[in-house]
Enzyme design. Structure first.
Site, mmCIF file in Angstrom:
data_model
loop_
_atom_site.group_PDB
_atom_site.id
_atom_site.type_symbol
_atom_site.label_atom_id
_atom_site.label_comp_id
_atom_site.label_asym_id
_atom_site.label_seq_id
_atom_site.Cartn_x
_atom_site.Cartn_y
_atom_site.Cartn_z
ATOM 1 N N ALA A 196 -2.126 0.486 10.085
ATOM 2 C CA ALA A 196 -1.392 -0.790 10.154
ATOM 3 C C ALA A 196 -1.402 -1.530 8.815
ATOM 4 O O ALA A 196 -2.393 -1.469 8.086
ATOM 5 C CB ALA A 196 -2.039 -1.666 11.231
ATOM 6 N N PRO A 197 -0.303 -2.194 8.462
ATOM 7 C CA PRO A 197 0.939 -2.328 9.231
ATOM 8 C C PRO A 197 1.910 -1.147 9.077
ATOM 9 O O PRO A 197 2.948 -1.122 9.723
ATOM 10 C CB PRO A 197 1.564 -3.598 8.642
ATOM 11 C CG PRO A 197 1.084 -3.631 7.224
ATOM 12 C CD PRO A 197 -0.305 -3.041 7.249
ATOM 13 N N LYS A 255 -12.662 3.957 -1.051
ATOM 14 C CA LYS A 255 -12.862 2.613 -1.620
ATOM 15 C C LYS A 255 -14.191 2.600 -2.363
ATOM 16 O O LYS A 255 -15.198 3.122 -1.863
ATOM 17 C CB LYS A 255 -12.892 1.551 -0.511
ATOM 18 C CG LYS A 255 -11.808 1.696 0.547
ATOM 19 C CD LYS A 255 -10.437 1.318 0.048
ATOM 20 C CE LYS A 255 -9.373 1.607 1.091
ATOM 21 N NZ LYS A 255 -8.007 1.524 0.596
ATOM 22 N N GLY A 291 2.466 0.983 5.768
ATOM 23 C CA GLY A 291 2.995 1.383 4.450
ATOM 24 C C GLY A 291 2.905 2.888 4.200
ATOM 25 O O GLY A 291 3.824 3.499 3.652
ATOM 26 N N SER A 307 0.822 -1.216 0.000
ATOM 27 C CA SER A 307 0.000 0.000 0.000
ATOM 28 C C SER A 307 0.851 1.259 0.000
ATOM 29 O O SER A 307 0.394 2.335 -0.373
ATOM 30 C CB SER A 307 -0.877 0.072 1.248
ATOM 31 O OG SER A 307 -1.850 -0.881 1.208
HETATM 32 C C1 LIG Z 1 -5.872 -1.162 3.899
HETATM 33 S S1 LIG Z 1 -5.388 -1.279 5.532
HETATM 34 C C2 LIG Z 1 -4.268 0.054 5.692
HETATM 35 C C3 LIG Z 1 -2.941 -0.241 5.115
HETATM 36 C C4 LIG Z 1 -1.944 0.846 5.428
HETATM 37 N N1 LIG Z 1 -2.305 2.111 4.784
HETATM 38 C C5 LIG Z 1 -0.563 0.465 4.964
HETATM 39 O O1 LIG Z 1 -0.053 1.118 4.041
HETATM 40 O O2 LIG Z 1 0.018 -0.461 5.516
HETATM 41 C C6 LIG Z 1 -6.769 -0.665 6.399
HETATM 42 C C7 LIG Z 1 -6.543 -0.548 7.895
HETATM 43 O O3 LIG Z 1 -7.631 0.206 8.424
HETATM 44 C C8 LIG Z 1 -7.827 -0.236 9.734
HETATM 45 N N2 LIG Z 1 -9.153 0.208 10.207
HETATM 46 C C9 LIG Z 1 -10.363 -0.116 9.720
HETATM 47 N N3 LIG Z 1 -11.337 0.513 10.434
HETATM 48 C C10 LIG Z 1 -10.706 1.274 11.345
HETATM 49 C C11 LIG Z 1 -11.127 2.181 12.353
HETATM 50 N N4 LIG Z 1 -12.436 2.423 12.555
HETATM 51 N N5 LIG Z 1 -10.214 2.792 13.103
HETATM 52 C C12 LIG Z 1 -8.881 2.580 12.902
HETATM 53 N N6 LIG Z 1 -8.418 1.720 11.966
HETATM 54 C C13 LIG Z 1 -9.314 1.092 11.192
HETATM 55 C C14 LIG Z 1 -7.664 -1.730 9.666
HETATM 56 O O4 LIG Z 1 -7.347 -2.270 10.936
HETATM 57 C C15 LIG Z 1 -6.533 -1.876 8.650
HETATM 58 O O5 LIG Z 1 -5.294 -2.041 9.308
#
Ligand SMILES: C[S@@+](CC[C@H](N)C(=O)[O-])C[C@H]1O[C@@H](n2cnc3c(N)ncnc32)[C@H](O)[C@@H]1O
Length: 367
Positions: free
Chosen positions: A235-236, A319, A238, A202
């Site tokens: 998380a994680p 999204k 990127g 990502s």
């Molecule tokens: C697509 S991943 C993000 C990847 C991240 N941008 C990276 O580059 O590694 C989406 C993240 O959003 C988090 N997430 C979803 N709903 C959330 C919320 N209400 N509050 C905080 N984090 C949330 C999930 O736990 C997940 O880790």
């Protein structure tokens, strides 16, 4: 398949700028987003009092947009559109090329219309079908360039790029573009190398977003070491990685674990909290957000941060897993405009590294 011959106006000076007004345009895009491009272009030209229609095949990675009345369509600047990667004026459409000699009809056409070119790109759609044509495109381009060099067609001083687009091996769209105004990236795709220390792929979305949605000057002024950011749904890590690379201090909000190398950088504070409830202790320079969430919820969240002055600028992902992706995009951008209650600089693009999603920059209109 599109057959109508487009109206072609010969450029006034063959080494000067091209008159990029055509009655048909070739648009390339991520395969599967042809109808979003068609809707976007229809609205773009309707706003300029021009009616047009699109010819497309789902999942092909390209479409043709033609003026309804054969009038000329002024070429939109690529960065004003969200879904198209390239918008190219079609000068000619060859529908039954002989696989044994594809070059002769193209050279004939060039001889009749133009006598200097800067360079040549031969491309296929970015789709599974197009991928099968990539090797052919490369060798055809080499053969054509060798021929044009031999006949002294190529000139450093010329500004016209010949772009040949092969949807299949026997069909080609011939487009002439002013290379100074066109994308510098083949297929309109900015290819980036994955940084080995980044914890997720990502990371390339944020890197591309910063490169595409901001200018060099803006990146320099708005992403200075010591500035602060929140990464919601981090998380994680990127996206956080990209900010840390630029020496920004990051509040990373996510219940999931962050990569150890980011926490060890001393620039990241991890908050295991709900991104919709997190409140920073003081105002931040940036909000970035890649949460997998309903796009309208994300748009409202970002708008509220900008409104309250909790962040100055935002770069986030919307999204789009739904069917009406163009309508949803418009709805989200409208919400942003209305909810912030002041003029907003909004820039949106479906990036190469975006899948069923788009990336948006939002900041103050005053820069
Ligand atoms: C697509 S991943 C993000 C990847 C991240 N941008 C990276 O580059 O590694 C989406 C993240 O959003 C988090 N997430 C979803 N709903 C959330 C919320 N209400 N509050 C905080 N984090 C949330 C999930 O736990 C997940 O880790």
């Amino acid at each position: 398949m599109y057959q109508k011959p487009p109206r072609w106006r010969s450029p006034s000076a063959t080494t000067g700028p091209l008159q990029c007004a055509m009655s048909s345009l070739l648009i390339t895009c991520r395969a599967g987003f042809e109808s979003e491009c068609a809707q976007e272009l229809t609205e773009y030209f309707a706003a300029r009092d021009q009616a047009g229609f699109a010819r497309l095949r789902a999942d092909s990675g390209y479409l043709v947009f033609a003026a309804a009345d054969d009038s000329e369509l002024a070429l939109p600047a690529a960065d004003t559109l969200i879904f198209p990667r390239q918008v190219l004026p079609i000068a000619e459409h060859f529908t039954a090329l002989d696989p044994k000699d594809r070059i002769s009809p193209l050279l004939d056409w060039l001889q009749r219309h133009i006598n200097r070119l800067h360079d040549v790109w031969v491309e296929a759609p970015d789709s599974p079908e197009g991928e099968a044509l990539n090797a052919f495109c490369r060798s055809f381009e080499s053969a054509l360039v060798a021929r044009l060099k031999r006949d002294r067609w190529l000139a450093e001083t010329a500004s016209t790029r010949l772009q040949l687009f092969f949807p299949i091996g026997t069909e080609a769209f011939l487009c002439l573009v002013d290379r100074r105004q066109a994308t510098p990236h083949r297929q309109g795709i900015l290819r980036l190398r994955f940084p080995s220390a980044a914890p997720s792929r990502s990371t390339l979305k944020l890197e591309e977003g910063l490169l595409v949605l901001l200018t060099d000057k803006e990146r320099e002024a708005w992403l200075q070491p010591g500035m602060s950011a929140v990464d919601i749904g981090a998380a994680p890590g990127g996206w956080t990685f990209q900010l840390v690379q630029r020496s920004l201090r990051v509040s990373a909000v996510d219940n999931g674990p962050m990569a150890a190398n980011l926490l060890d950088s001393g620039l990241v504070t991890h908050y295991r909290e709900d991104g919709f409830r997190f409140v920073p202790k003081k105002a931040l320079d940036w909000l970035v957000c890649d949460m997998v969430e309903q796009p309208i919820r994300v748009a409202k969240l970002v708008a509220s941060w900008l409104n309250d002055g909790r962040c100055k600028r935002a770069l986030f992902n919307l999204k789009l897993p739904m069917k009406k992706r163009w309508q949803e995009t418009q709805l989200c951008l409208d919400i942003m405009r209305k909810q912030t209650g002041r003029e907003l600089d909004l820039r949106a693009k479906q990036l190469y590294h975006d899948r069923e999603e788009i990336t948006v920059y939002a900041g103050p209109a005053s820069g």
